[in-house]
Enzyme design. Structure first.
Site, PDB file in Angstrom:
ATOM      1  N   TYR A   1       0.451  -0.794   0.044  1.00  0.00           N
ATOM      2  CA  TYR A   1       0.048   0.262  -0.188  1.00  0.00           C
ATOM      3  C   TYR A   1       1.129   1.770  -0.070  1.00  0.00           C
ATOM      4  O   TYR A   1       2.123   1.428  -0.084  1.00  0.00           O
ATOM      5  CB  TYR A   1      -0.783   0.053   0.807  1.00  0.00           C
ATOM      6  CG  TYR A   1      -1.965  -0.464   0.459  1.00  0.00           C
ATOM      7  CD1 TYR A   1      -2.147  -1.490   0.044  1.00  0.00           C
ATOM      8  CD2 TYR A   1      -2.749  -2.413   2.212  1.00  0.00           C
ATOM      9  CE1 TYR A   1      -4.161  -1.712  -0.531  1.00  0.00           C
ATOM     10  CE2 TYR A   1      -3.433  -3.385   1.994  1.00  0.00           C
ATOM     11  CZ  TYR A   1      -4.263  -3.135   0.776  1.00  0.00           C
ATOM     12  OH  TYR A   1      -4.881  -4.282   0.448  1.00  0.00           O
TER      13      TYR A   1
ATOM     14  N   ARG B   1      -0.281 -18.660  11.330  1.00  0.00           N
ATOM     15  CA  ARG B   1      -0.591 -19.458  11.091  1.00  0.00           C
ATOM     16  C   ARG B   1      -0.952 -20.176  12.876  1.00  0.00           C
ATOM     17  O   ARG B   1      -0.583 -21.598  12.768  1.00  0.00           O
ATOM     18  CB  ARG B   1      -1.413 -20.098   9.810  1.00  0.00           C
ATOM     19  CG  ARG B   1      -2.438 -20.206  10.206  1.00  0.00           C
ATOM     20  CD  ARG B   1      -2.727 -21.174   8.403  1.00  0.00           C
ATOM     21  NE  ARG B   1      -2.215 -22.158   8.478  1.00  0.00           N
ATOM     22  CZ  ARG B   1      -0.336 -22.475   8.042  1.00  0.00           C
ATOM     23  NH1 ARG B   1      -0.291 -21.330   6.724  1.00  0.00           N
ATOM     24  NH2 ARG B   1       0.077 -23.755   7.434  1.00  0.00           N
TER      25      ARG B   1
ATOM     26  N   ASP C   1     -23.088 -31.593   0.797  1.00  0.00           N
ATOM     27  CA  ASP C   1     -22.815 -32.192  -0.689  1.00  0.00           C
ATOM     28  C   ASP C   1     -24.135 -33.401  -0.725  1.00  0.00           C
ATOM     29  O   ASP C   1     -24.587 -33.079  -2.360  1.00  0.00           O
ATOM     30  CB  ASP C   1     -21.782 -32.591  -0.684  1.00  0.00           C
ATOM     31  CG  ASP C   1     -20.830 -32.004  -0.596  1.00  0.00           C
ATOM     32  OD1 ASP C   1     -20.783 -30.776  -0.006  1.00  0.00           O
ATOM     33  OD2 ASP C   1     -19.391 -32.398  -0.209  1.00  0.00           O
TER      34      ASP C   1
END
Ligand code: ADP
Ligand code: SF4
Length: 715
Positions: A175, A298, A645
């Site tokens: 940025y 993590r 599913d």
């Protein structure tokens, strides 16, 4: 239970300039896809993190000025007093649990879209826009730089007014302030360009300005990418990244350091990085500053976390994804319940939510993003008070989560699974290269089910309709999953593909079932998530010559949403796998497949020993169909619901969410299951719908105020 003494170090308070964090758990800034448009949802999400014990809880990126507009992605804004009021909710929600509230002030420079505000992009030097679009950013002149410094100052003052304790100077992730640091993007010849002392000038001024504005009561943090992983062309942790930290070492109150560059280097998935993967790059920072340091990697193991502190790598355990997967991770360690941590699996579905501009979702934690709109708490759930008995058929992610959540509500549950192995698709997919951590979806739930006295599990129990009906339960939940298609129909090819019966054609199910594979192998991917690429890699590792053909111009296309696509394609190319892009499977003969170019239709032929079709999945409905037929015959059977599913094949995250939702909603009145929605609306007396001219002065403010404040429940 008490905290294991080994982990007590994690609960020491740490001073950050004028404020003190109650412990070392630091939820670093992370996107939620909610941004300024969903202030209630954002506040509730951050409040839950604080309740779960994160000593510092940060917001996502928060724009300091309309020239930094990331629409349509979910970003915060601190442009005016309405934003102050909205963000005060978040600060209050965090403070309610004794945690510090941090805000990541942000200007993207050339790395924004500005499609909403239509402001020109700004950059140190004229360059193309980082998001590919026609046009680019203009070079900032001295007035622009003065304006930028003022915007940061004003936003910092607003942040303090909103109640934040830690205010960021954000020089990471490519940025604007980082664009000034990097030689690649800063080609200025004035005092802000050239030598590193000049390129660092803007960041130094930002820190000084922010401290001057709010530093008496707020800590000022710097988020810096110490390595942009572009080698010697960019900032590196051995080179200029280190020098920047040395130059500014004692200026901020806290260093939040990571790796950046593009393509998900910072939030790398577990498929391509282990726990603690940033240490090699950020490990030096603590040696060159006395200020507290936080980084990410993590972290889900308390031993690794305590090791990071003891070994002097960092002062805080920074976490974005582990705090999403388990907002109560710190509390569980504090209470000696670390076995109950719902560990992040590193799948990056959370990143996909942001990349798709929708509220956060997570494979492991179905309640994330649902705190406000559905009122779901990750640890608390209403008891049912019901004596009803529920049969759940199928122990994949949907069935496991459903049984666990029903058990937590106090239902008597039978969970029947056809196979001897529990976990459904997760147990299979976790055997693919790099995906071992995905087994945590199964393992966490099985572990927690072991603590549920009202849930009985029956592996090796394939149930037929008569079996189900004979059990006499009140509710039947079918979570029987899906199977891979054999007809060639996929996302791009919508008709069955002509295939010779003699051709050796396999599906992923066949491979998992141990089918013999004869090379050379041709993997055909018209599904576009991880399966095609991961299977190709597995078969290559098994020694086969492998070609992967796909209908789209890039491999595993949807992994762009999980920030993995670059790594997938790189890995496969480096493994010597041949790629055939933008080709649809046209026909298959014995050992020969014809592909049609997706643009011209021109045919390309490939020989194969085995053709593996990764094109899509079909819901497994045999049991549902048989039960429906029995209903027609008898009329008197329990409620039957399909979830996951076996209703519509989707992601693991969707299956877990479906299982959780069924269990949360069972026996609730329908109106209690409708999520709230945040949406703008105008109150009576505000700007009329057909007003052409902008309303001037105070009236304009009241219009905006009403537009951004109102919240309604959905019908
Ligand atoms: P989901 O992602 O929706 O949870 P999975 O495919 O992972 O779906 O899991 C479905 C599970 O249901 C598999 O483990 C499968 O063995 C099991 N199953 C399918 N049919 C039956 C049946 N008739 N009886 C018991 N278990 C079944
Ligand atoms: Fe971790 Fe996946 Fe959840 Fe993201 S979506 S927090 S990577 S488990």
């Amino acid at each position: 239970m008490r905290c294991n003494p080994r982990y007590e170090i994690l609960f020491e308070p740490v001073r950050i300039g004028p404020v003190t964090a109650p412990n070392r758990f630091y939820q670093t800034p992370h996107a939620t896809g909610m941004g300024y448009q969903k202030p209630f949802s954002g506040a509730a999400l951050r409040g839950i993190k604080a309740e779960g014990g994160w000593g510092v809880v940060s917001t996502e990126y928060c724009s300091i000025h309309p020239s930094s507009d990331d629409s349509p992605f979910g970003f915060l804004t601190l442009w005016d007093e309405d934003d102050v009021r909205d963000l005060a909710r978040t600060a209050d929600a965090i403070h309610a649990h004794g945690s510090l509230a941090a805000i990541e002030l942000w200007h993207g420079g050339a790395h924004t879209n500005n499609r909403l505000t239509r402001e020109q992009l700004l950059a140190p030097s004229a360059q193309s826009a980082k998001f590919v679009q026609p046009g680019g950013a203009r070079a900032m002149d001295r007035q622009d730089i003065a304006d930028f410094r003022r915007w940061q100052r004003e936003a910092a003052i607003r942040a303090r007014r909103a109640g934040f304790d830690i205010v960021y100077c954000y020089a990471g992730h490519d940025y604007l302030p980082f664009q000034f640091l990097s030689r690649r993007t800063n080609r200025r010849t004035d005092e802000y360009g050239g030598a590193l002392e000049n390129r660092v000038r803007l960041l130094r001024e930002m820190i000084e300005d922010t401290k001057d504005a709010v530093g008496d009561t707020c800590a000022v943090a710097v988020r810096l990418a110490v390595d942009e992983l572009h080698g010697s062309h960019g900032i590196t942790s051995e080179g200029e990244g280190r020098e920047v930290v040395e130059m500014l070492a004692e200026l901020p109150d806290l260093w939040d350091v990571n790796v950046a560059g593009s393509l998900g280097n910072d939030s790398k998935s577990s498929r391509f990085s282990p726990e603690g993967f940033q240490e090699d790059h950020v490990g030096f920072v603590k040696r060159v500053t006395t200020k507290p340091v936080v980084s990410v990697g993590r972290f889900t193991s308390p031993d690794t976390m305590a090791g990071q502190i003891r070994r002097g790598i960092q002062d805080f355990i920074g976490a974005a994804r582990p705090s999403i997967a388990d907002p109560f991770l710190p509390k569980k360690i504090l209470e000696g319940r670390e076995d109950e941590i719902r560990e992040c699996i590193g799948c990056n579905i959370c990143r996909a939510a942001n990349n798709e501009s929708v509220p956060l979702r997570c494979t492991q934690n179905p309640t994330i993003g649902e705190e406000w709109r559905r009122g779901w708490h990750p640890e608390r759930i209403a008891g049912s008070g019901s004596q009803a008995r529920v049969l759940v058929v199928g122990a994949g992610p949907a069935g496991l989560e459903c049984a666990l959540t029903l058990g937590r509500r106090g239902y008597g549950v039978m969970l029947a699974e056809a196979g001897n192995t529990l976990g459904g698709r997760v147990s299979r997919e976790a055997t693919l290269p790099g995906l071992a951590a995905w087994a945590r979806v199964r393992d966490h739930r099985l572990h927690m089910l072991g603590k549920q006295p009202s849930v009985e599990i029956y592996p090796g129990s394939r149930l037929g309709a008569e079996d189900v009906l004979s059990l006499g339960v009140d509710h039947v939940v079918l979570a029987t999953g899906s199977s891979w298609r054999r007809d060639g129909i996929g996302a791009s090819v919508e008709m069955p593909v002509p295939m010779a019966a003699s051709a050796s054609i396999l599906t992923p199910d066949d491979i998992f079932d141990g089918a013999a594979v004869k090379g050379p192998v041709l993997v055909y991917d018209d599904e576009h998530y991880f399966m095609g690429g991961a299977l190709a890699e597995k078969l290559r590792l098994a020694g086969h010559a492998v070609t992967i053909a796909t209908t789209l111009p890039v491999l595993s296309s949807w992994t762009q949403m999980t920030d993995e696509q670059f790594f997938v394609q790189k890995q496969l190319m480096e493994a010597g796998i041949d790629l055939l892009l933008s080709h649809n499977l046209a026909s298959v003969a014995d050992g020969v497949a014809d592909f049609a170019c997706a643009y011209t239709g021109r045919i390309t032929r490939r020989d194969f020993g085995a053709l593996v079709l990764v094109t899509g999945r079909i819901a497994e409905t045999a049991l549902f169909d048989a039960l429906s037929a029995a209903t027609d015959a008898h009329g008197d059977i329990p409620s039957i619901t399909r979830i996951g599913d076996c209703l519509a094949p989707a992601s693991i995250a969707d299956a877990v969410h479906a299982g959780h939702k069924f269990a949360r909603h069972l026996d609730l009145p329908a109106e209690a299951t409708v999520p709230l929605r945040e949406r703008p609306s105008f109150a009576t007396g505000d700007k009329p719908w057909n007003a052409v001219q902008p309303v001037a002065g105070p009236a304009a403010r009241s219009v905006k105020s009403a537009a951004s404040r109102s919240v309604r429940g959905s019908s």
